[in-house]
Design a protein around this motif. Sequence first.
Motif, PDB file in Angstrom:
ATOM      1  N   ASN A 211      85.448  92.986  92.202  1.00 37.31           N
ATOM      2  CA  ASN A 211      84.194  93.841  92.132  1.00 37.31           C
ATOM      3  C   ASN A 211      83.069  92.939  91.294  1.00 37.31           C
ATOM      4  OD1 ASN A 211      82.443  95.939  92.430  1.00 37.31           O
ATOM      5  ND2 ASN A 211      83.504  96.883  90.760  1.00 37.31           N
ATOM      6  N   PHE A 212      83.710  92.402  90.172  1.00 35.30           N
ATOM      7  CA  PHE A 212      82.634  91.795  89.097  1.00 35.30           C
ATOM      8  C   PHE A 212      82.040  90.669  89.973  1.00 35.30           C
ATOM      9  CE2 PHE A 212      82.061  88.045  86.256  1.00 35.30           C
ATOM     10  CZ  PHE A 212      81.187  88.551  85.554  1.00 35.30           C
ATOM     11  N   LEU A 213      82.981  89.626  90.673  1.00 39.42           N
ATOM     12  CA  LEU A 213      82.341  88.480  91.475  1.00 39.42           C
ATOM     13  C   LEU A 213      81.229  88.825  92.546  1.00 39.42           C
ATOM     14  CD1 LEU A 213      85.432  86.579  91.899  1.00 39.42           C
ATOM     15  CD2 LEU A 213      83.663  86.104  90.287  1.00 39.42           C
ATOM     16  N   VAL A 214      81.720  90.012  93.208  1.00 45.90           N
ATOM     17  CA  VAL A 214      80.453  90.515  94.166  1.00 45.90           C
ATOM     18  C   VAL A 214      79.278  91.011  93.611  1.00 45.90           C
ATOM     19  CG1 VAL A 214      80.172  92.319  95.970  1.00 45.90           C
ATOM     20  CG2 VAL A 214      82.350  90.943  96.234  1.00 45.90           C
ATOM     21  N   CYS A 215      79.550  91.872  92.440  1.00 46.87           N
ATOM     22  CA  CYS A 215      78.175  92.403  92.004  1.00 46.87           C
ATOM     23  C   CYS A 215      77.220  91.341  91.158  1.00 46.87           C
ATOM     24  CB  CYS A 215      78.753  93.335  90.786  1.00 46.87           C
ATOM     25  SG  CYS A 215      79.328  94.910  91.378  1.00 46.87           S
ATOM     26  N   PHE A 216      78.029  90.295  90.506  1.00 45.98           N
ATOM     27  CA  PHE A 216      77.385  89.221  89.969  1.00 45.98           C
ATOM     28  C   PHE A 216      76.654  88.451  91.006  1.00 45.98           C
ATOM     29  CE2 PHE A 216      77.344  84.696  88.395  1.00 45.98           C
ATOM     30  CZ  PHE A 216      76.516  84.993  87.353  1.00 45.98           C
ATOM     31  N   GLY A 217      77.500  88.257  92.406  1.00 43.02           N
ATOM     32  CA  GLY A 217      76.803  87.132  93.283  1.00 43.02           C
ATOM     33  C   GLY A 217      75.544  87.881  93.784  1.00 43.02           C
ATOM     34  N   HIS A 218      75.793  89.436  93.893  1.00 45.96           N
ATOM     35  CA  HIS A 218      74.507  90.196  94.387  1.00 45.96           C
ATOM     36  C   HIS A 218      73.472  90.250  93.453  1.00 45.96           C
ATOM     37  CE1 HIS A 218      72.737  93.252  96.708  1.00 45.96           C
ATOM     38  NE2 HIS A 218      72.585  94.145  95.551  1.00 45.96           N
TER      39      HIS A 218
ATOM     40  N   SER B 200      92.946  88.253  94.678  1.00 36.86           N
ATOM     41  CA  SER B 200      91.553  88.404  94.418  1.00 36.86           C
ATOM     42  C   SER B 200      90.892  87.383  95.504  1.00 36.86           C
ATOM     43  CB  SER B 200      91.179  87.765  93.287  1.00 36.86           C
ATOM     44  OG  SER B 200      91.646  88.328  92.087  1.00 36.86           O
ATOM     45  N   LEU B 201      91.438  86.336  95.814  1.00 34.28           N
ATOM     46  CA  LEU B 201      90.891  85.505  97.043  1.00 34.28           C
ATOM     47  C   LEU B 201      90.805  86.316  98.283  1.00 34.28           C
ATOM     48  CD1 LEU B 201      89.934  82.502  97.867  1.00 34.28           C
ATOM     49  CD2 LEU B 201      92.261  82.527  98.526  1.00 34.28           C
ATOM     50  N   ILE B 202      91.957  87.066  98.587  1.00 35.18           N
ATOM     51  CA  ILE B 202      92.203  87.572  99.941  1.00 35.18           C
ATOM     52  C   ILE B 202      90.997  88.989  99.753  1.00 35.18           C
ATOM     53  CG2 ILE B 202      93.545  89.438 101.113  1.00 35.18           C
ATOM     54  CD1 ILE B 202      96.120  87.314 100.146  1.00 35.18           C
ATOM     55  N   ILE B 203      90.993  89.535  98.798  1.00 32.26           N
ATOM     56  CA  ILE B 203      90.020  90.736  98.461  1.00 32.26           C
ATOM     57  C   ILE B 203      88.484  90.233  98.800  1.00 32.26           C
ATOM     58  CG2 ILE B 203      88.912  92.543  97.108  1.00 32.26           C
ATOM     59  CD1 ILE B 203      91.795  92.686  96.023  1.00 32.26           C
ATOM     60  N   LEU B 204      88.103  89.056  97.909  1.00 37.04           N
ATOM     61  CA  LEU B 204      86.988  88.752  98.271  1.00 37.04           C
ATOM     62  C   LEU B 204      86.652  88.084  99.475  1.00 37.04           C
ATOM     63  CD1 LEU B 204      84.406  88.002  96.427  1.00 37.04           C
ATOM     64  CD2 LEU B 204      85.519  85.540  96.175  1.00 37.04           C
ATOM     65  N   ASN B 205      87.350  87.450 100.156  1.00 32.68           N
ATOM     66  CA  ASN B 205      87.268  87.054 101.714  1.00 32.68           C
ATOM     67  C   ASN B 205      87.287  88.294 102.729  1.00 32.68           C
ATOM     68  OD1 ASN B 205      87.226  83.977 102.081  1.00 32.68           O
ATOM     69  ND2 ASN B 205      88.602  84.316 100.413  1.00 32.68           N
ATOM     70  N   MET B 206      88.077  89.434 102.357  1.00 34.85           N
ATOM     71  CA  MET B 206      87.853  90.287 103.279  1.00 34.85           C
ATOM     72  C   MET B 206      86.211  91.058 102.981  1.00 34.85           C
ATOM     73  SD  MET B 206      90.856  92.998 102.752  1.00 34.85           S
ATOM     74  CE  MET B 206      92.668  92.711 103.124  1.00 34.85           C
ATOM     75  N   VAL B 207      86.007  91.102 101.859  1.00 37.06           N
ATOM     76  CA  VAL B 207      84.397  91.652 101.688  1.00 37.06           C
ATOM     77  C   VAL B 207      83.437  90.599 102.436  1.00 37.06           C
ATOM     78  CG1 VAL B 207      82.790  91.958  99.856  1.00 37.06           C
ATOM     79  CG2 VAL B 207      85.052  93.104  99.549  1.00 37.06           C
ATOM     80  N   SER B 208      83.680  89.211 102.209  1.00 43.23           N
ATOM     81  CA  SER B 208      82.953  88.183 102.756  1.00 43.23           C
ATOM     82  C   SER B 208      82.877  87.983 104.275  1.00 43.23           C
ATOM     83  CB  SER B 208      83.355  86.954 102.225  1.00 43.23           C
ATOM     84  OG  SER B 208      83.250  86.747 100.874  1.00 43.23           O
ATOM     85  N   PHE B 209      84.022  88.238 104.650  1.00 46.49           N
ATOM     86  CA  PHE B 209      84.210  88.547 106.269  1.00 46.49           C
ATOM     87  C   PHE B 209      83.377  89.673 106.873  1.00 46.49           C
ATOM     88  CE2 PHE B 209      86.268  89.921 110.095  1.00 46.49           C
ATOM     89  CZ  PHE B 209      86.044  88.832 110.792  1.00 46.49           C
TER      90      PHE B 209
END
Length: 156
Positions: free
Chosen positions: A144-151, A81-90
Amino acid sequence: MVFSFIFLSSLLKHFEEILSTGASIQTWLNEQRIWMMKSVTAYTLGSLDAILKCTMNNFALHQMGRLNFQASTMILAPIVSLIILNMVSFIGGAARIFIEGSWNETFGQVFLSLHILMVNYPVLRKGKGRVPTSATPLPLVTTNFLVCFGHMDLKC
């Protein structure tokens, strides 16, 4: 600047300690990966920290300079999850820098995401000892939940 200095000083001190014992740069990178995996897993599953310490020994078998990521999905989910989230963030941060020219505001965030991706690159490798495919659906849903919630949070 102060936080960047402390972060880099800590990394360089650990690097110096590893080299002074006669170990290699690969050992330093592996220790960085293990530290990140253990901390992400421990914070996510804090109440199970004592169990994870026993499990981590089997989770990251260090064999001939490579790590074996054949472990339970519950242990692998936080790091994936951390890696995927950081890919999206990067990717989002890099796009923001180039499109909006907001170099000063987002450089630190993009640099941190890149550092996390570089340290954890072997987790994404192919071949024997890689993270099993069955360990990715849960992290994808979580990210996906974290990105949508953050958005949504940023829109309010």
